[in-house]
Design a protein around this motif. Structure first.
Motif, mmCIF file in Angstrom:
data_model
loop_
_atom_site.group_PDB
_atom_site.id
_atom_site.type_symbol
_atom_site.label_atom_id
_atom_site.label_comp_id
_atom_site.label_asym_id
_atom_site.label_seq_id
_atom_site.Cartn_x
_atom_site.Cartn_y
_atom_site.Cartn_z
ATOM 1 N N GLY A 206 0.811 -1.213 0.000
ATOM 2 C CA GLY A 206 0.000 0.000 0.000
ATOM 3 C C GLY A 206 0.839 1.255 0.000
ATOM 4 O O GLY A 206 0.482 2.257 -0.634
ATOM 5 N N VAL A 207 1.974 1.242 0.698
ATOM 6 C CA VAL A 207 2.883 2.389 0.728
ATOM 7 C C VAL A 207 3.536 2.567 -0.640
ATOM 8 O O VAL A 207 3.628 3.683 -1.169
ATOM 9 C CB VAL A 207 3.950 2.204 1.823
ATOM 10 N N ILE A 208 3.995 1.467 -1.213
ATOM 11 C CA ILE A 208 4.673 1.516 -2.517
ATOM 12 C C ILE A 208 3.735 2.059 -3.594
ATOM 13 O O ILE A 208 4.136 2.877 -4.438
ATOM 14 C CB ILE A 208 5.186 0.116 -2.897
ATOM 15 N N ILE A 209 2.472 1.647 -3.560
ATOM 16 C CA ILE A 209 1.519 2.107 -4.572
ATOM 17 C C ILE A 209 1.257 3.608 -4.424
ATOM 18 O O ILE A 209 1.085 4.315 -5.418
ATOM 19 C CB ILE A 209 0.212 1.298 -4.485
ATOM 20 N N VAL A 210 1.230 4.108 -3.195
ATOM 21 C CA VAL A 210 1.062 5.551 -2.997
ATOM 22 C C VAL A 210 2.204 6.311 -3.667
ATOM 23 O O VAL A 210 1.988 7.317 -4.353
ATOM 24 C CB VAL A 210 0.991 5.894 -1.495
ATOM 25 N N PHE A 211 3.435 5.831 -3.483
ATOM 26 C CA PHE A 211 4.567 6.467 -4.155
ATOM 27 C C PHE A 211 4.457 6.304 -5.677
ATOM 28 O O PHE A 211 4.819 7.199 -6.440
ATOM 29 C CB PHE A 211 5.886 5.875 -3.656
ATOM 30 N N GLY A 212 3.945 5.151 -6.110
ATOM 31 C CA GLY A 212 3.756 4.934 -7.545
ATOM 32 C C GLY A 212 2.752 5.893 -8.155
ATOM 33 O O GLY A 212 2.879 6.284 -9.320
ATOM 34 N N LEU A 213 1.742 6.298 -7.360
ATOM 35 C CA LEU A 213 0.759 7.253 -7.861
ATOM 36 C C LEU A 213 1.402 8.598 -8.207
ATOM 37 O O LEU A 213 0.960 9.288 -9.131
ATOM 38 C CB LEU A 213 -0.344 7.469 -6.812
ATOM 39 N N SER A 214 2.451 8.959 -7.480
ATOM 40 C CA SER A 214 3.161 10.207 -7.779
ATOM 41 C C SER A 214 3.801 10.142 -9.158
ATOM 42 O O SER A 214 3.746 11.111 -9.929
ATOM 43 C CB SER A 214 4.229 10.466 -6.716
ATOM 44 N N VAL A 215 4.402 8.998 -9.470
ATOM 45 C CA VAL A 215 5.007 8.823 -10.792
ATOM 46 C C VAL A 215 3.940 8.891 -11.882
ATOM 47 O O VAL A 215 4.093 9.584 -12.892
ATOM 48 C CB VAL A 215 5.763 7.476 -10.852
ATOM 49 N N LEU A 216 2.835 8.171 -11.672
ATOM 50 C CA LEU A 216 1.751 8.159 -12.656
ATOM 51 C C LEU A 216 1.187 9.554 -12.862
ATOM 52 O O LEU A 216 0.950 9.986 -14.001
ATOM 53 C CB LEU A 216 0.657 7.201 -12.190
ATOM 54 N N TRP B 20 7.811 17.002 -8.822
ATOM 55 C CA TRP B 20 7.768 15.583 -8.459
ATOM 56 C C TRP B 20 8.793 15.268 -7.374
ATOM 57 O O TRP B 20 8.489 14.566 -6.410
ATOM 58 C CB TRP B 20 8.035 14.726 -9.696
ATOM 59 N N ILE B 21 10.000 15.773 -7.497
ATOM 60 C CA ILE B 21 11.038 15.542 -6.488
ATOM 61 C C ILE B 21 10.595 16.101 -5.135
ATOM 62 O O ILE B 21 10.756 15.457 -4.091
ATOM 63 C CB ILE B 21 12.377 16.177 -6.929
ATOM 64 N N ALA B 22 10.005 17.292 -5.163
ATOM 65 C CA ALA B 22 9.556 17.909 -3.911
ATOM 66 C C ALA B 22 8.454 17.084 -3.250
ATOM 67 O O ALA B 22 8.479 16.836 -2.036
ATOM 68 C CB ALA B 22 9.070 19.329 -4.182
ATOM 69 N N SER B 23 7.471 16.660 -4.036
ATOM 70 C CA SER B 23 6.340 15.915 -3.466
ATOM 71 C C SER B 23 6.753 14.538 -2.986
ATOM 72 O O SER B 23 6.324 14.095 -1.913
ATOM 73 C CB SER B 23 5.209 15.807 -4.495
ATOM 74 N N ILE B 24 7.603 13.856 -3.745
ATOM 75 C CA ILE B 24 8.026 12.511 -3.356
ATOM 76 C C ILE B 24 8.931 12.565 -2.130
ATOM 77 O O ILE B 24 8.890 11.689 -1.260
ATOM 78 C CB ILE B 24 8.726 11.790 -4.537
ATOM 79 N N SER B 25 9.747 13.622 -2.018
ATOM 80 C CA SER B 25 10.621 13.781 -0.847
ATOM 81 C C SER B 25 9.793 14.055 0.401
ATOM 82 O O SER B 25 10.053 13.485 1.470
ATOM 83 C CB SER B 25 11.615 14.924 -1.081
ATOM 84 N N ALA B 26 8.807 14.933 0.256
ATOM 85 C CA ALA B 26 7.928 15.224 1.391
ATOM 86 C C ALA B 26 7.195 13.971 1.850
ATOM 87 O O ALA B 26 7.081 13.707 3.051
ATOM 88 C CB ALA B 26 6.928 16.316 1.014
#
Length: 736
Positions: free
Chosen positions: A212-222, A242-248
């Motif tokens: 579930g955590v991995i998919i949330v991060f995957g949604l950022s890429v999508l 994208w870098i800012a949101s994924i880092s946060a």
């Protein structure tokens, strides 16, 4: 009436429809997304009893000014974005709609959320009697109304300011937002989603690397790939966002406790922020689909329908604990004999039966949880030997959370101030984490045709319940996170917990119990632990999965691989009494019954309803709602019937009310004089807690003369406090 007059009326009506009704209908259909969100917000903020209780809870909280400010700010955000997307969806249509209608519809839609908040606060003010709370609610309502009027004026007179300075200028046909703003808003929305969701998802899965955590991060890429396909000329900006949101998001999942963000903003703010996100996302999809002549919303809704119809995305498998113990449950009779033999005060009852109490705790969300926990805790404080004689508690829904809290507190061995600790457990907010998972990941799950089990919204309630124990400052291991089957020890002081649920497929009972329960028909109704193990919090919440708020949970049986779906125990019976009676019937066959031990039933129930003699009134929408009303009315009537049957059969022939075999501890849920109506939900105001606590039994306050008059079974004028106190006095007499 002449033919010419008749034709004139027809023409007038036709002109009215053509001039006003048809344009309003057309613009409503075109703005279907913001219209739907505005209506949903209005209903939630004004019509839901739990929401009104949240307003009352805020008014009595020590951080009320902060909580009220966050709530108003969140609703204002929703107001602005509903107006914005409505306004620019209309602008994209040029002169299709009349100027007056085109100008005023977005303003009216936009102002609905903040006005609904004002009306909801007004309703809470009207239903409060505490002067301090009423004063705050009045100030809050006036300030919210003033803010709403100011915003409305700005939307009316300063649209250019919002258009150019707040959300960026754009060209017609470019989209709802300027490209650079769209990229930023999309990533901010994702960051909000991950901030609220990731800590809960990671805690639910006990892993920061769960699917579930991995998919949330995957949604950022999508998300950013979609943005790149729309705005490839802004690739550098997209990468930076994208870098800012994924880092946060990574920081949030590592650093934040699971429930800190939902509890910090509160339930109403969670809903407002979620609705804001929905109106932006779905309006953007709708606008893109409209311009490209693609029925995107219809496709999405079709995907939701098909996935639900085929159970492709049923992610409500309840959390389980890995176990290597495949031993069957011990028998009820053997467990009871072990428990009875280990009672430290048994020698004091030589020559007379040892009193054994079988209790039941009714359902009703957090008010039932709070009532059960504080009632049992106060009985323990008043009568220290009481828990030694309490064998089991058969509970339903909220009563299961209350029973779990009481038994867990009892196991700490710190029996002083037990009722205060029980009260503190339910001072923690349980609603916001549940809503967070429900309005964020679990809502997205409806559009994904495969299950993501870590996104189940019911785990939000479980985590909030577990976290409430941590807030007590107790350094002991959290019992709510431990195995349900290891919680009860026959040699210990805490009672055995029996949680009632309902099997969806056949409507029968299934109970979570540390021992096997066999009905006279030889049917076994306990969930066999050889099939699975689960946390105490999970078992309690599994009993409390009432409609829509907490979904039906399921597990896969090892025997045949089929799914067994479990709903709230209140579907079968909301009192817990039938299971308590079944346990009692089985124990009556144990050697020594009536001589070495006796059984006494304690039932936590609602105050009996008074028959006013007035004719019953029917409500509207009979064709649609009457079957649903009948279902819930029958549910309440079944519980009342169980109480009446137990009273008349178990107490038949007993003339002394202090010696009854079936005794009730009552809860008055509605008091019009005090403007109290206990809500079915998971957040309770201070006023409601005080109202419940004032009904808690105190043996020293028993008026025996008044209590004895109840034996006539004329229960129309029961003094609940005195009734409960005299029941406690009867327990004190049993154990003296």
């Amino acid at each position: 009436m002449t033919a010419s007059n008749s034709n004139g009326w027809v023409q007038t009506v036709s002109e009215l429809i053509k001039t006003w009704i048809q344009p309003i209908f057309e613009i409503g259909i075109y703005l279907r997304v913001p219209v739907t969100i505005a209506i949903v917000a209005s209903l939630i903020f004004t019509k839901v009893d739990q929401t009104i209780e949240v307003y009352r809870a805020i008014a009595s909280d020590s951080n009320k000014f902060y909580e009220a400010s966050v709530t108003v700010s969140s609703v204002l955000l929703l107001t602005i974005f509903i107006w914005y997307v409505s306004r620019f969806l209309i602008l994209e249509q040029g002169s299709r709609f009349q100027n007056g209608l085109a100008n005023w519809t977005p303003r009216i839609l936009g102002i609905i959320p903040i006005l609904s908040l004002v009306l909801g606060i007004l309703k809470a003010w009207n239903e409060s009697i505490n002067d301090q709370a009423r004063s705050f609610l009045m100030i809050w309502m006036i300030s919210s109304l003033s803010t709403g009027i100011t915003i409305f004026f700005l939307l009316w007179k300063r649209t250019d300011l919002f258009h150019r300075c707040f959300l960026g200028s754009k060209s017609q046909g470019e989209g709802l937002f300027a490209p650079q703003v769209e990229i930023g808003l999309a990533n901010v929305a994702y960051t909000i989603f991950s901030t609220f969701s990731l800590p809960l998802i990671a805690a639910a899965a006990d892993s920061r690397a769960a699917l579930g955590v991995i998919i949330v991060f995957g949604l950022s890429v999508l998300l950013n790939l979609i943005l790149y396909s729309w705005h490839s000329h802004l690739a550098a900006r997209i990468v930076l966002w994208w870098i800012a949101s994924i880092s946060a998001s990574a920081i949030f999942v590592i650093a934040l406790p699971s429930t800190v963000i939902p509890n910090a903003v509160g339930a109403v703010s969670v809903i407002a922020i979620a609705l804001t996100t929905l109106v932006v996302v779905f309006s953007t999809i709708y606008y893109w689909a409209f311009r490209n002549n693609v029925p995107a919303l219809t496709i999405l809704l079709g995907l939701v329908a098909i996935s639900s119809l085929l159970n492709l995305n049923d992610n409500h498998r309840f959390r389980q604990i890995a176990t290597s113990d495949n031993s069957p449950l011990p028998s009820l009779e053997a467990s009871f004999q072990t428990w009875l033999a280990s009672r430290p005060d048994r020698d004091q009852y030589s020559g007379k039966p040892y009193p054994v109490y079988i209790a039941s705790a009714q359902g009703g969300g957090i008010f039932a949880a709070y009532h059960a926990a504080t009632t049992f805790a106060h009985l323990t404080e008043s009568i220290p030997s009481f828990p030694q004689h309490l064998f089991t508690i058969s509970s339903v829904s909220g009563g299961s959370l209350g029973s779990a809290a009481y038994a867990s507190l009892l196991k700490t061995g710190e029996e002083q101030n037990l009722s205060e600790k029980a009260s503190q457990l339910f001072e923690q907010e349980l609603l916001s984490p549940l809503l967070t998972l429900g309005f964020f990941p679990d809502l997205i799950q409806r559009f994904i045709p495969f299950p993501i089990y870590d996104w189940d919204r019911a785990t939000g309630l479980e985590l909030a319940f577990e976290n409430s124990w941590n807030q007590l400052g107790n350094n002991r291991e959290n019992p709510l996170k431990q195995s349900f089957y290891k919680h009860w020890q026959p040699q210990g002081i805490a009672p055995a917990l029996v949680f009632n649920s309902t099997i969806v497929e056949n409507g029968k009972r299934l109970v979570m119990s540390p021992f096997e329960i066999v009905l006279p028909t030889q049917e076994k109704i306990a969930l066999n632990k050889s099939q699975l193990d689960l946390r105490l919090s999970t078992a309690a919440v599994l009993s409390a999965r009432f409609p829509f708020v907490t979904p039906v949970g399921w597990f896969q049986r090892k025997s045949d691989g089929s799914k067994l779906r479990l709903a709230d125990g209140g579907y079968f019976d909301n009192s817990g009494i039938p299971t308590a009676l079944d346990i009692g019937r089985a124990l009556q066959k144990v050697k020594g019954y009536g001589k070495s031990f006796e059984l006494i039933y304690l039932a936590i129930v609602d105050q009996p309803q008074v028959d006013s003699g007035k004719p019953l009134k029917s409500a509207g929408m009979n064709e649609i709602l009457s079957p649903i009303r009948a279902l819930f009315s029958a549910r309440e009537a079944r519980s009342a019937s169980a109480i009446e049957l137990s009273t008349y059969t178990l107490n038949d022939g007993i003339t002394d009310p202090f010696k009854l075999r079936f005794r009730t501890l009552m809860l008055e849920k509605v008091n019009l004089d005090q403007q109290i109506r206990l809500p079915l939900g998971w957040q309770l105001s201070t006023a409601s807690k005080e109202f419940i606590f004032n009904q808690i039994p105190a043996p020293s306050q028993c008026n025996a003369t008044q209590f004895r008059q109840i034996l006539s079974r004329n229960t129309s004028n029961i003094d609940v406090k005195n009734h409960n106190s005299c029941v406690a006095k009867s327990i004190e007499s049993d154990l003296s």
